[in-house]
Scaffold this motif. Sequence first.
Motif, PDB file in Angstrom:
ATOM      1  N   ASP A 152      -0.132  -9.989  -1.825  1.00 55.96           N
ATOM      2  CA  ASP A 152       1.090  -9.373  -2.356  1.00 55.96           C
ATOM      3  C   ASP A 152       1.198  -7.905  -1.931  1.00 55.96           C
ATOM      4  O   ASP A 152       2.294  -7.402  -1.684  1.00 55.96           O
ATOM      5  N   ASP A 153       0.063  -7.222  -1.868  1.00 57.35           N
ATOM      6  CA  ASP A 153       0.072  -5.828  -1.418  1.00 57.35           C
ATOM      7  C   ASP A 153       0.597  -5.729   0.009  1.00 57.35           C
ATOM      8  O   ASP A 153       1.345  -4.807   0.354  1.00 57.35           O
ATOM      9  N   LEU A 154       0.192  -6.665   0.853  1.00 55.66           N
ATOM     10  CA  LEU A 154       0.647  -6.650   2.246  1.00 55.66           C
ATOM     11  C   LEU A 154       2.155  -6.856   2.325  1.00 55.66           C
ATOM     12  O   LEU A 154       2.833  -6.218   3.143  1.00 55.66           O
ATOM     13  N   VAL A 155       2.685  -7.712   1.472  1.00 56.69           N
ATOM     14  CA  VAL A 155       4.136  -7.919   1.431  1.00 56.69           C
ATOM     15  C   VAL A 155       4.834  -6.631   1.009  1.00 56.69           C
ATOM     16  O   VAL A 155       5.840  -6.227   1.606  1.00 56.69           O
ATOM     17  N   ARG A 156       4.292  -5.965  -0.001  1.00 57.55           N
ATOM     18  CA  ARG A 156       4.884  -4.705  -0.458  1.00 57.55           C
ATOM     19  C   ARG A 156       4.807  -3.652   0.637  1.00 57.55           C
ATOM     20  O   ARG A 156       5.725  -2.848   0.813  1.00 57.55           O
ATOM     21  N   GLY A 157       3.707  -3.645   1.373  1.00 54.35           N
ATOM     22  CA  GLY A 157       3.576  -2.694   2.466  1.00 54.35           C
ATOM     23  C   GLY A 157       4.601  -2.915   3.552  1.00 54.35           C
ATOM     24  O   GLY A 157       5.141  -1.956   4.122  1.00 54.35           O
ATOM     25  N   GLN A 158       4.903  -4.171   3.852  1.00 57.44           N
ATOM     26  CA  GLN A 158       5.897  -4.466   4.870  1.00 57.44           C
ATOM     27  C   GLN A 158       7.283  -4.007   4.445  1.00 57.44           C
ATOM     28  O   GLN A 158       8.122  -3.662   5.286  1.00 57.44           O
ATOM     29  N   ASP A 159       7.537  -4.006   3.136  1.00 63.68           N
ATOM     30  CA  ASP A 159       8.848  -3.597   2.634  1.00 63.68           C
ATOM     31  C   ASP A 159       8.978  -2.077   2.473  1.00 63.68           C
ATOM     32  O   ASP A 159      10.076  -1.573   2.231  1.00 63.68           O
ATOM     33  N   ALA A 160       7.864  -1.342   2.589  1.00 63.49           N
ATOM     34  CA  ALA A 160       7.898   0.102   2.328  1.00 63.49           C
ATOM     35  C   ALA A 160       8.501   0.861   3.514  1.00 63.49           C
ATOM     36  O   ALA A 160       8.341   0.472   4.675  1.00 63.49           O
ATOM     37  N   ASP A 161       9.167   1.971   3.208  1.00 61.70           N
ATOM     38  CA  ASP A 161       9.662   2.881   4.242  1.00 61.70           C
ATOM     39  C   ASP A 161       8.636   3.952   4.567  1.00 61.70           C
ATOM     40  O   ASP A 161       8.703   4.583   5.622  1.00 61.70           O
ATOM     41  N   LEU A 162       7.704   4.167   3.650  1.00 62.39           N
ATOM     42  CA  LEU A 162       6.675   5.191   3.818  1.00 62.39           C
ATOM     43  C   LEU A 162       5.514   4.856   2.899  1.00 62.39           C
ATOM     44  O   LEU A 162       5.728   4.384   1.777  1.00 62.39           O
ATOM     45  N   ILE A 163       4.284   5.094   3.371  1.00 65.27           N
ATOM     46  CA  ILE A 163       3.090   4.912   2.547  1.00 65.27           C
ATOM     47  C   ILE A 163       2.367   6.247   2.450  1.00 65.27           C
ATOM     48  O   ILE A 163       2.120   6.902   3.468  1.00 65.27           O
ATOM     49  N   LEU A 164       2.024   6.652   1.224  1.00 66.21           N
ATOM     50  CA  LEU A 164       1.304   7.897   0.981  1.00 66.21           C
ATOM     51  C   LEU A 164      -0.137   7.572   0.604  1.00 66.21           C
ATOM     52  O   LEU A 164      -0.371   6.778  -0.309  1.00 66.21           O
ATOM     53  N   GLU A 165      -1.082   8.193   1.285  1.00 66.42           N
ATOM     54  CA  GLU A 165      -2.501   8.001   0.981  1.00 66.42           C
ATOM     55  C   GLU A 165      -3.161   9.347   0.710  1.00 66.42           C
ATOM     56  O   GLU A 165      -2.684  10.395   1.146  1.00 66.42           O
ATOM     57  N   ASN A 166      -4.294   9.293   0.018  1.00 69.39           N
ATOM     58  CA  ASN A 166      -5.056  10.512  -0.242  1.00 69.39           C
ATOM     59  C   ASN A 166      -5.773  10.991   1.004  1.00 69.39           C
ATOM     60  O   ASN A 166      -5.731  12.158   1.373  1.00 69.39           O
ATOM     61  N   GLY A 167      -6.475  10.056   1.678  1.00 64.11           N
ATOM     62  CA  GLY A 167      -7.302  10.438   2.815  1.00 64.11           C
ATOM     63  C   GLY A 167      -8.680  10.889   2.366  1.00 64.11           C
ATOM     64  O   GLY A 167      -9.114  10.639   1.243  1.00 64.11           O
ATOM     65  N   LEU A 168      -9.421  11.554   3.253  1.00 63.96           N
ATOM     66  CA  LEU A 168     -10.787  12.037   3.002  1.00 63.96           C
ATOM     67  C   LEU A 168     -11.753  10.903   2.688  1.00 63.96           C
ATOM     68  O   LEU A 168     -12.766  11.092   2.019  1.00 63.96           O
ATOM     69  N   GLY A 169     -11.431   9.702   3.161  1.00 63.66           N
ATOM     70  CA  GLY A 169     -12.326   8.568   2.955  1.00 63.66           C
ATOM     71  C   GLY A 169     -12.225   7.914   1.591  1.00 63.66           C
ATOM     72  O   GLY A 169     -13.016   7.008   1.290  1.00 63.66           O
ATOM     73  N   LEU A 170     -11.291   8.343   0.761  1.00 60.94           N
ATOM     74  CA  LEU A 170     -11.183   7.766  -0.586  1.00 60.94           C
ATOM     75  C   LEU A 170     -10.855   6.280  -0.515  1.00 60.94           C
ATOM     76  O   LEU A 170     -11.499   5.459  -1.160  1.00 60.94           O
ATOM     77  N   GLU A 171      -9.835   5.947   0.262  1.00 61.62           N
ATOM     78  CA  GLU A 171      -9.393   4.567   0.366  1.00 61.62           C
ATOM     79  C   GLU A 171     -10.112   3.919   1.549  1.00 61.62           C
ATOM     80  O   GLU A 171      -9.551   3.812   2.650  1.00 61.62           O
ATOM     81  N   ALA A 172     -11.340   3.497   1.321  1.00 61.70           N
ATOM     82  CA  ALA A 172     -12.144   2.930   2.405  1.00 61.70           C
ATOM     83  C   ALA A 172     -11.497   1.671   2.971  1.00 61.70           C
ATOM     84  O   ALA A 172     -11.767   1.288   4.112  1.00 61.70           O
ATOM     85  N   TRP A 173     -10.647   1.056   2.202  1.00 59.29           N
ATOM     86  CA  TRP A 173      -9.991  -0.196   2.570  1.00 59.29           C
ATOM     87  C   TRP A 173      -8.663   0.015   3.277  1.00 59.29           C
ATOM     88  O   TRP A 173      -8.013  -0.938   3.722  1.00 59.29           O
TER      89      TRP A 173
END
Length: 272
Positions: free
Chosen positions: A40-61
């Motif tokens: 479901d996350d992948l589906v939501r990602g495909q529908d997004a216009d922009l994705i915001l992440e923290n970075g610095l290795g926080l989101e290892a996935w």
Amino acid sequence: VLTTFTVIADMAENVAADRVEVASLTRPGAEIHGYEPTPDDLVRGQDADLILENGLGLEAWFQQFTDRVDAPTAVLSEGIDTIPVSSGGYEGEPNPHAWMSPDNALVYVDNIRDALTALDPEGEATYTEAAEAYKEEISEVGSYLETELSGVPESSRALVTCEGAFSYLARDAGLTERYLWPVNAEREGTPQQIAAVSEFVRDNDVPTVFCESTVNDSAQRSVIRETGAAMGGTLYVDSLSEADGPVPTYLDLLRHDAEAIVAGLTDRGETP
């Protein structure tokens, strides 16, 4: 706009000022480090216009997630003066919890403003105005923390937590940081970690130690038994609470943690 976790989702909502729909991949209370994206996350990602992440290795996935979606991404920690992790097998890597610093949060807000403006240039004036107002509120928390801790004796100006998630906040507030483990990992709260932290607490007469909402506090309870220190109020880091919980917004999270730390280090007793 899709974000990787609830804290930056709330920050983005404050800057978006109703021009953008913002959603978080992870839910309130979730632990971000080891999260595994769902179909479901992948589906939501495909529908997004922009994705915001923290970075610095926080989101290892995160890399495996973005490899399968087409939305552009923005790294909100871009421009942060990072603090390296000093122990636990992560030596030299940047501590990823930069949003826990009110000073750093101003950089996050600017990066959100710029990302939203690039996405929606017609909203630039709205995003700029909202960002400036939001930054004023964040700065008030930093000022409160600095002022309230100014009377704590130098030897006791220490923030002792379970996870090393407060390096940036400790730097802002002039506190020495000690923790049981650097980031969430399989080996948390080992006898060696407990012994080292207990020795520090005793040597520096630290009155209160803390633990975070998304981890087990049993190791820190062992430190308490070894030293006689008090357990302070629960600190929040990686996730907001539900709307009816103690930290439904990022500002609530900062204020709650600041008040808990002040109460613990100024002998005002344990906070709820």
